[in-house]
Scaffold this motif. Structure first.
Motif, short mmCIF file in Angstrom:
data_model
loop_
_atom_site.label_atom_id
_atom_site.label_comp_id
_atom_site.label_asym_id
_atom_site.label_seq_id
_atom_site.Cartn_x
_atom_site.Cartn_y
_atom_site.Cartn_z
N ARG A 196 36.86 23.71 13.76
CA ARG A 196 38.09 24.41 14.11
C ARG A 196 38.68 25.17 12.92
NH1 ARG A 196 39.93 23.11 19.11
NH2 ARG A 196 38.88 21.34 20.13
N ASP A 197 38.35 24.73 11.73
CA ASP A 197 38.84 25.43 10.53
C ASP A 197 37.90 26.54 10.08
OD1 ASP A 197 36.74 24.01 9.52
OD2 ASP A 197 37.90 22.86 8.05
N GLY A 198 36.80 26.76 10.84
CA GLY A 198 35.86 27.83 10.50
C GLY A 198 34.70 27.40 9.65
N SER A 199 34.71 26.19 9.14
CA SER A 199 33.59 25.72 8.31
C SER A 199 32.35 25.52 9.17
CB SER A 199 33.96 24.42 7.60
OG SER A 199 34.30 23.41 8.55
N ILE A 200 31.18 25.77 8.60
CA ILE A 200 29.93 25.68 9.34
C ILE A 200 29.50 24.23 9.49
CG2 ILE A 200 27.49 26.29 9.36
CD1 ILE A 200 28.18 28.85 7.89
N ILE A 201 29.30 23.83 10.74
CA ILE A 201 28.79 22.49 11.04
C ILE A 201 27.27 22.50 11.03
CG2 ILE A 201 28.70 20.66 12.79
CD1 ILE A 201 31.41 21.68 13.81
N ASP A 202 26.68 23.50 11.65
CA ASP A 202 25.22 23.62 11.73
C ASP A 202 24.89 25.08 12.00
OD1 ASP A 202 22.56 23.01 11.79
OD2 ASP A 202 22.59 22.02 13.75
N ASN A 203 23.76 25.52 11.51
CA ASN A 203 23.34 26.89 11.76
C ASN A 203 21.84 27.01 11.57
OD1 ASN A 203 23.27 26.70 8.97
ND2 ASN A 203 23.95 28.81 8.65
N GLN A 204 21.29 28.14 12.01
CA GLN A 204 19.83 28.34 11.89
C GLN A 204 19.52 29.83 12.00
OE1 GLN A 204 17.49 26.59 15.05
NE2 GLN A 204 15.63 26.50 13.80
N PHE A 205 18.62 30.27 11.15
CA PHE A 205 18.08 31.62 11.27
C PHE A 205 16.60 31.47 11.64
CE2 PHE A 205 15.74 35.29 9.69
CZ PHE A 205 16.44 36.32 10.29
N VAL A 206 16.19 32.12 12.72
CA VAL A 206 14.84 31.97 13.24
C VAL A 206 14.14 33.34 13.20
CG1 VAL A 206 13.43 31.29 15.19
CG2 VAL A 206 15.58 30.09 14.72
N THR A 207 13.01 33.39 12.52
CA THR A 207 12.24 34.64 12.45
C THR A 207 11.54 34.92 13.78
OG1 THR A 207 11.87 34.31 10.09
CG2 THR A 207 10.45 35.89 11.23
N ALA A 208 10.88 33.89 14.33
CA ALA A 208 10.18 34.03 15.60
C ALA A 208 10.05 32.67 16.26
CB ALA A 208 8.81 34.66 15.40
N SER B 188 34.11 18.62 19.90
CA SER B 188 34.94 18.77 18.69
C SER B 188 34.69 20.08 17.96
CB SER B 188 34.69 17.60 17.74
OG SER B 188 33.33 17.55 17.34
N ASP B 189 33.68 20.85 18.40
CA ASP B 189 33.39 22.13 17.75
C ASP B 189 34.53 23.12 17.98
OD1 ASP B 189 31.01 21.01 17.05
OD2 ASP B 189 29.75 22.38 18.21
N GLY B 190 34.66 24.03 17.04
CA GLY B 190 35.66 25.08 17.20
C GLY B 190 35.10 26.31 17.89
N ALA B 191 33.85 26.67 17.57
CA ALA B 191 33.25 27.87 18.16
C ALA B 191 31.74 27.83 18.03
CB ALA B 191 33.81 29.13 17.50
N PHE B 192 31.09 28.65 18.81
CA PHE B 192 29.64 28.81 18.74
C PHE B 192 29.36 30.31 18.61
CE2 PHE B 192 25.62 29.71 21.07
CZ PHE B 192 24.75 29.07 20.19
N THR B 193 28.54 30.67 17.65
CA THR B 193 28.22 32.07 17.38
C THR B 193 26.72 32.28 17.50
OG1 THR B 193 30.11 32.33 15.89
CG2 THR B 193 28.34 33.94 15.69
#
Length: 219
Positions: A180-192, A203-208
């Protein structure tokens, strides 16, 4: 003289056997009427057969009568459809194809069309594509499963907590869950990849997500 007079009286009284000896009486016949015969024949031959209207014609006529459409509505320049009935049938053909077109599921596509033309789709789908009535019912009842193709979605206003999946040809995809404060909980960059899953927590604030395709809830 008396007998002659008596004979005339008898004949005049209706004794047809005695009167039938008169050639003039035997020749009396009712005149034929060629004109009358011709008229009857003409009346018979001019009877026309009324062609039954098609379901499409009946539906279009009803749409105009009820004020759902005007005679010039739903006419494509390419000839794909030429009225309300053919428009409904045209859209229904999309639901017979791939589950997702231009990032929209069949349910989302139906919901868009239903919101734009409610009476036409509520009346037309059961007639022309009854196999897709469940899609219509989901749209009417607000039960369409959303897809999330790109952008940031706030929890729970924009996206509900749950497990989401995207599948297909996935290239240069990035997603992240933030607090909710904008800090990253989890993320991933996928090439393929062929398939990805992510769990959005209550409890998440947002999903991008960017460039991943369309995420859909699976549980």
């Amino acid at each position: 003289m008396k007998r002659q007079a008596f004979g005339v009286l008898v004949c005049a009284g209706g004794l047809l056997v005695a009167c039938s000896s008169s050639p003039a009486a035997m020749d009396v016949q009712a005149p034929s009427s060629p004109a009358a015969t011709t008229t009857v024949a003409a009346m018979v031959t001019t009877t026309t057969t009324v062609q039954p209207s098609t379901p499409e014609q009946e539906f279009d006529a009803r749409a105009i009568k009820e004020g759902w459409a005007t005679p010039g509505d739903f006419r494509s320049s390419g000839g794909e459809y030429s009225g309300p009935a053919s428009y409904v049938k045209h859209i229904c053909k999309e639901f017979d194809g791939p589950e997702e077109v231009s990032g929209l599921s069949h349910g989302e596509r139906m919901e868009i069309e239903w919101k734009n033309e409610k009476p036409i789709f509520e009346s037309g789908v059961p007639i022309f594509c009854p196999q897709h009535v469940p899609l219509l019912e989901d749209a009417v009842n607000g039960a369409v499963k959303r897809g999330y193709s790109g952008g940031s979605f706030f929890v729970p206003e924009d996206i509900k907590p749950g497990r989401y999946r995207v599948s297909g040809i996935i290239e240069n995809c990035y997603w992240e869950r933030t607090a909710r404060d904008g800090s990253i909980i989890d993320n991933q960059f996928v090439t393929a990849a062929r398939e990805l899953e992510v769990v959005v927590s209550p409890s998440d604030g947002a999903f991008t997500t960017r460039g991943c395709g369309t995420w859909r809830m699976v549980s």
